[in-house]
Design a protein around this motif. Structure first.
Motif, PDB file in Angstrom:
ATOM      1  N   ASP A  41       0.901  -1.252   0.029  1.00  0.00           N
ATOM      2  CA  ASP A  41      -0.020   0.183  -0.033  1.00  0.00           C
ATOM      3  C   ASP A  41       0.969   1.213   0.017  1.00  0.00           C
ATOM      4  O   ASP A  41       0.520   2.395  -0.549  1.00  0.00           O
ATOM      5  CB  ASP A  41      -0.907  -0.145   1.187  1.00  0.00           C
ATOM      6  CG  ASP A  41      -2.093  -0.936   1.030  1.00  0.00           C
ATOM      7  OD1 ASP A  41      -2.289  -1.652  -0.177  1.00  0.00           O
ATOM      8  OD2 ASP A  41      -2.870  -1.230   1.998  1.00  0.00           O
ATOM      9  N   VAL A  42       2.147   1.190   0.616  1.00  0.00           N
ATOM     10  CA  VAL A  42       2.886   2.286   0.759  1.00  0.00           C
ATOM     11  C   VAL A  42       4.007   2.371  -0.553  1.00  0.00           C
ATOM     12  O   VAL A  42       4.742   3.105  -0.639  1.00  0.00           O
ATOM     13  CB  VAL A  42       3.704   2.397   1.859  1.00  0.00           C
ATOM     14  CG1 VAL A  42       2.459   2.578   3.192  1.00  0.00           C
ATOM     15  CG2 VAL A  42       4.519   1.626   2.187  1.00  0.00           C
ATOM     16  N   GLY A  43       3.896   1.261  -1.411  1.00  0.00           N
ATOM     17  CA  GLY A  43       4.661   1.315  -2.529  1.00  0.00           C
ATOM     18  C   GLY A  43       6.209   0.459  -2.436  1.00  0.00           C
ATOM     19  O   GLY A  43       6.876   0.446  -3.377  1.00  0.00           O
ATOM     20  N   LEU A  44       6.000  -0.190  -1.102  1.00  0.00           N
ATOM     21  CA  LEU A  44       7.517  -0.956  -1.172  1.00  0.00           C
ATOM     22  C   LEU A  44       7.405  -2.470  -2.003  1.00  0.00           C
ATOM     23  O   LEU A  44       8.565  -2.826  -2.077  1.00  0.00           O
ATOM     24  CB  LEU A  44       7.871  -1.202   0.359  1.00  0.00           C
ATOM     25  CG  LEU A  44       8.301  -0.226   1.194  1.00  0.00           C
ATOM     26  CD1 LEU A  44       8.461  -0.452   2.727  1.00  0.00           C
ATOM     27  CD2 LEU A  44       9.501   0.195   0.546  1.00  0.00           C
ATOM     28  N   GLY A  97       8.469 -14.925  -2.977  1.00  0.00           N
ATOM     29  CA  GLY A  97       9.011 -15.519  -1.678  1.00  0.00           C
ATOM     30  C   GLY A  97      10.152 -14.668  -1.123  1.00  0.00           C
ATOM     31  O   GLY A  97      10.372 -14.831  -0.064  1.00  0.00           O
ATOM     32  N   GLY A  98      10.929 -13.851  -1.838  1.00  0.00           N
ATOM     33  CA  GLY A  98      11.949 -13.307  -1.295  1.00  0.00           C
ATOM     34  C   GLY A  98      11.634 -12.044  -0.492  1.00  0.00           C
ATOM     35  O   GLY A  98      12.325 -11.334   0.016  1.00  0.00           O
ATOM     36  N   LYS A  99      10.255 -11.580  -0.540  1.00  0.00           N
ATOM     37  CA  LYS A  99       9.672 -10.380  -0.003  1.00  0.00           C
ATOM     38  C   LYS A  99       8.953 -10.864   1.365  1.00  0.00           C
ATOM     39  O   LYS A  99       8.367  -9.986   2.100  1.00  0.00           O
ATOM     40  CB  LYS A  99       8.755  -9.713  -0.974  1.00  0.00           C
ATOM     41  CG  LYS A  99       9.449  -9.095  -2.217  1.00  0.00           C
ATOM     42  CD  LYS A  99      10.514  -8.203  -1.826  1.00  0.00           C
ATOM     43  CE  LYS A  99      11.310  -7.808  -3.089  1.00  0.00           C
ATOM     44  NZ  LYS A  99      12.248  -6.819  -2.448  1.00  0.00           N
ATOM     45  N   VAL A 100       8.746 -12.191   1.536  1.00  0.00           N
ATOM     46  CA  VAL A 100       8.060 -12.694   2.879  1.00  0.00           C
ATOM     47  C   VAL A 100       8.818 -12.229   4.220  1.00  0.00           C
ATOM     48  O   VAL A 100      10.033 -12.249   4.084  1.00  0.00           O
ATOM     49  CB  VAL A 100       7.985 -14.284   2.751  1.00  0.00           C
ATOM     50  CG1 VAL A 100       7.640 -14.420   4.275  1.00  0.00           C
ATOM     51  CG2 VAL A 100       6.926 -14.591   1.716  1.00  0.00           C
ATOM     52  N   HIS A 101       8.221 -11.537   5.058  1.00  0.00           N
ATOM     53  CA  HIS A 101       8.785 -11.096   6.317  1.00  0.00           C
ATOM     54  C   HIS A 101       9.789  -9.820   5.993  1.00  0.00           C
ATOM     55  O   HIS A 101      10.430  -9.672   7.036  1.00  0.00           O
ATOM     56  CB  HIS A 101       9.360 -12.476   6.923  1.00  0.00           C
ATOM     57  CG  HIS A 101       9.718 -12.259   8.473  1.00  0.00           C
ATOM     58  ND1 HIS A 101       8.759 -12.084   9.374  1.00  0.00           N
ATOM     59  CD2 HIS A 101      10.855 -12.266   9.000  1.00  0.00           C
ATOM     60  CE1 HIS A 101       9.483 -11.747  10.445  1.00  0.00           C
ATOM     61  NE2 HIS A 101      10.662 -12.135  10.435  1.00  0.00           N
ATOM     62  N   GLU A 204      12.676   5.217   4.983  1.00  0.00           N
ATOM     63  CA  GLU A 204      11.665   6.429   5.280  1.00  0.00           C
ATOM     64  C   GLU A 204      10.232   5.836   5.192  1.00  0.00           C
ATOM     65  O   GLU A 204       9.488   6.695   5.861  1.00  0.00           O
ATOM     66  CB  GLU A 204      11.958   7.391   4.219  1.00  0.00           C
ATOM     67  CG  GLU A 204      13.338   8.286   4.435  1.00  0.00           C
ATOM     68  CD  GLU A 204      13.588   9.606   3.525  1.00  0.00           C
ATOM     69  OE1 GLU A 204      12.545   9.626   2.803  1.00  0.00           O
ATOM     70  OE2 GLU A 204      14.481  10.160   3.662  1.00  0.00           O
ATOM     71  N   GLN A 205      10.094   4.768   4.713  1.00  0.00           N
ATOM     72  CA  GLN A 205       8.710   4.163   4.409  1.00  0.00           C
ATOM     73  C   GLN A 205       8.208   3.473   5.860  1.00  0.00           C
ATOM     74  O   GLN A 205       7.164   3.087   6.035  1.00  0.00           O
ATOM     75  CB  GLN A 205       8.466   3.389   3.170  1.00  0.00           C
ATOM     76  CG  GLN A 205       8.745   4.053   1.865  1.00  0.00           C
ATOM     77  CD  GLN A 205       7.481   4.758   1.467  1.00  0.00           C
ATOM     78  OE1 GLN A 205       7.129   5.705   2.587  1.00  0.00           O
ATOM     79  NE2 GLN A 205       6.902   4.664   0.534  1.00  0.00           N
ATOM     80  N   GLY A 206       9.289   3.115   6.756  1.00  0.00           N
ATOM     81  CA  GLY A 206       8.927   2.444   7.841  1.00  0.00           C
ATOM     82  C   GLY A 206       7.859   2.976   8.656  1.00  0.00           C
ATOM     83  O   GLY A 206       7.020   2.183   8.912  1.00  0.00           O
ATOM     84  N   PRO A 207       7.977   4.208   9.079  1.00  0.00           N
ATOM     85  CA  PRO A 207       6.507   4.863   9.974  1.00  0.00           C
ATOM     86  C   PRO A 207       5.158   4.594   9.309  1.00  0.00           C
ATOM     87  O   PRO A 207       4.282   4.276   9.915  1.00  0.00           O
ATOM     88  CB  PRO A 207       7.024   6.226  10.192  1.00  0.00           C
ATOM     89  CG  PRO A 207       8.392   6.216   9.935  1.00  0.00           C
ATOM     90  CD  PRO A 207       8.896   5.171   9.070  1.00  0.00           C
ATOM     91  N   ALA A 208       5.228   4.690   7.833  1.00  0.00           N
ATOM     92  CA  ALA A 208       3.908   4.440   7.101  1.00  0.00           C
ATOM     93  C   ALA A 208       3.398   3.233   7.277  1.00  0.00           C
ATOM     94  O   ALA A 208       2.420   2.996   7.029  1.00  0.00           O
ATOM     95  CB  ALA A 208       4.352   5.060   5.801  1.00  0.00           C
ATOM     96  N   VAL A 209       4.490   2.233   6.921  1.00  0.00           N
ATOM     97  CA  VAL A 209       4.152   0.924   7.087  1.00  0.00           C
ATOM     98  C   VAL A 209       3.497   0.569   8.561  1.00  0.00           C
ATOM     99  O   VAL A 209       2.381  -0.243   8.616  1.00  0.00           O
ATOM    100  CB  VAL A 209       5.380   0.014   6.783  1.00  0.00           C
ATOM    101  CG1 VAL A 209       5.318  -1.626   7.161  1.00  0.00           C
ATOM    102  CG2 VAL A 209       5.729   0.377   5.388  1.00  0.00           C
TER     103      VAL A 209
END
Length: 403
Positions: A41-44, A97-101, A204-209
């Motif tokens: 949702d935040v584009g990551l 699979g590489g994006k899990v967790h 920088e996207q951490g807080p938005a996540v």
């Protein structure tokens, strides 16, 4: 969660289901699903990747007992679960699979799963308190003027009213319900900090996540990761412990007043309740017994939470794991006691004639030469009960309308 036959005897099936092994693993998978969706949702991440991960987040696809065995070697249930989840996702799409967790850590997964389970557990307690306070309020209203012996240091003291005594049972439960809600609002928050609580992998996207993920899970977004800041969480656990203590107080009084030599109150009978395998004449207060057992076990669980608070640096070694193991026991005991007392109080039998006979045995010692009857002597307690019940009724109404 696997509980012994004796634990099952003292709790409820509903609360066991909340902390069941499969339920906790499913809650962990909800974390992974929400993490991927929030990042998309935040584009990551691509939305398609989030959908593939979500499809794999079904506990039915995993061998929960095998995961538990593997966790003992790995040091965390999250490690083998994430490994298996990655395998499942990779089989569908290697890139996904590489994006899990991505950006999470084991404690994020497990703490958030426990928060989600605790949200359900608190609702069960709130529902039980709604019922029990309603039953007690009704009984107190019916018996504001019913005279009964007050007893101090286990001995007959003066005459009070049964309604005043019931109000004394009721008030701590009303307060407990309000405090559990307040503590829950603070403690039921997302855990997401990554390896050392800094969210560094997501930049920088951490807080938005964090904000988006908390919204997806219906949890409060924390000010920061609380990996080793356990104060709000433990405070909630201790409120549950206090509730069990208040339920134990009610059970103590009820069991004493139900003794054959006193016989002022009695739990409902029938359907095999309170029988004896050796003495057919007995009518055991089994609901009080269950609540007393919960109250007896609770202090150890609460103390263990406090003892585990000194967690090392940015991740606890042993003490966090001890906290996790103790946590469900508080809720299992409290809900078992609530359920048992709801059954007892809903069908409570009050013998007002026996109360008068018991008063008669001691009246000359308590009020020598008095010609006043017991109801007149109990009138000050009656007035206090009526005053207290007005406020308690208002508090209960407020809690009910805000639920």
């Amino acid at each position: 969660m696997s509980v012994s036959i004796f634990d099952s005897f003292l709790t409820s099936g509903d609360m066991i289901a909340v902390f069941d092994d499969a339920a906790i693993v499913q809650a962990m998978l909800r974390f992974e699903q929400a993490l991927a969706q929030a990042q998309a949702d935040v584009g990551l991440l691509p939305q398609a990747t989030a959908r593939i991960i979500a499809e794999a987040c079904d506990v039915q696809r995993y061998d929960v007992p095998a995961l538990i065995v593997a966790s003992r070697r790995a040091g965390s249930l999250a490690i083998p679960l994430v490994k298996e989840l990655k395998k499942t996702v990779t089989a569908a799409d290697a890139q996904a699979g590489g994006k899990v967790h991505f950006g999470g850590t084991s404690q994020d997964v497990i703490d958030t799963a426990m928060v989600l389970a605790t949200h359900e557990a608190l609702q069960l307690l709130d529902d039980g308190l709604h019922d029990l306070t309603g039953h007690l309020l009704q009984l107190a209203d019916q018996h504001t003027g019913t005279p009964v012996l007050a007893r101090t240091l286990m001995q007959p003291a003066q005459i009070t009213s049964l309604g005043f005594k019931f109000a004394g049972w009721l008030a701590p439960l009303v307060r407990a319900r309000a405090r559990l809600r307040e503590a829950g609002q603070r403690a039921l928050q997302l855990q997401l900090g990554g390896a050392v609580g800094t969210l560094d992998v997501m930049g920088e996207q951490g807080p938005a996540v964090v904000e988006r993920m908390a919204a997806l899970l219906g949890l409060r977004a924390p000010d920061a990761a609380w990996h080793t800041q356990r104060d709000e969480w433990v405070r909630l656990g201790l409120e549950v412990a206090l509730l069990s203590g208040s339920l134990g107080k009610i059970a103590t009084d009820l069991s004493l007043m139900a003794q054959g030599e006193i016989a002022e109150l009695a739990e409902p009978s029938g359907e095999g309740r309170g029988g004896s395998s050796a003495m057919a004449h007995k009518r055991n207060p089994v609901s009080a017994m269950i609540a007393l057992a919960a109250a007896a076990r609770t202090p150890q669980h609460g103390a263990a939470l406090l003892a585990a608070m000194g967690q090392q640096h940015e991740r606890g070694l042993g003490n966090w794991q001890a906290e996790l193991a103790e946590w469900p026991s508080l809720f299992l005991s409290a809900h078992g006691a609530l359920q048992a007392l709801n059954e007892a109080i809903a069908g409570l039998q009050v013998d007002s004639a026996r109360m008068l006979r018991n008063i008669g045995e001691f009246k000359e010692l308590i009020y020598p030469g008095s010609v006043r009857d017991a109801a007149e002597i109990a009138r000050p307690a009656q007035r206090l009960a009526e005053q207290q019940l007005r406020q308690l009724r208002a508090d209960i109404t407020k809690l009910s309308t805000s639920s």
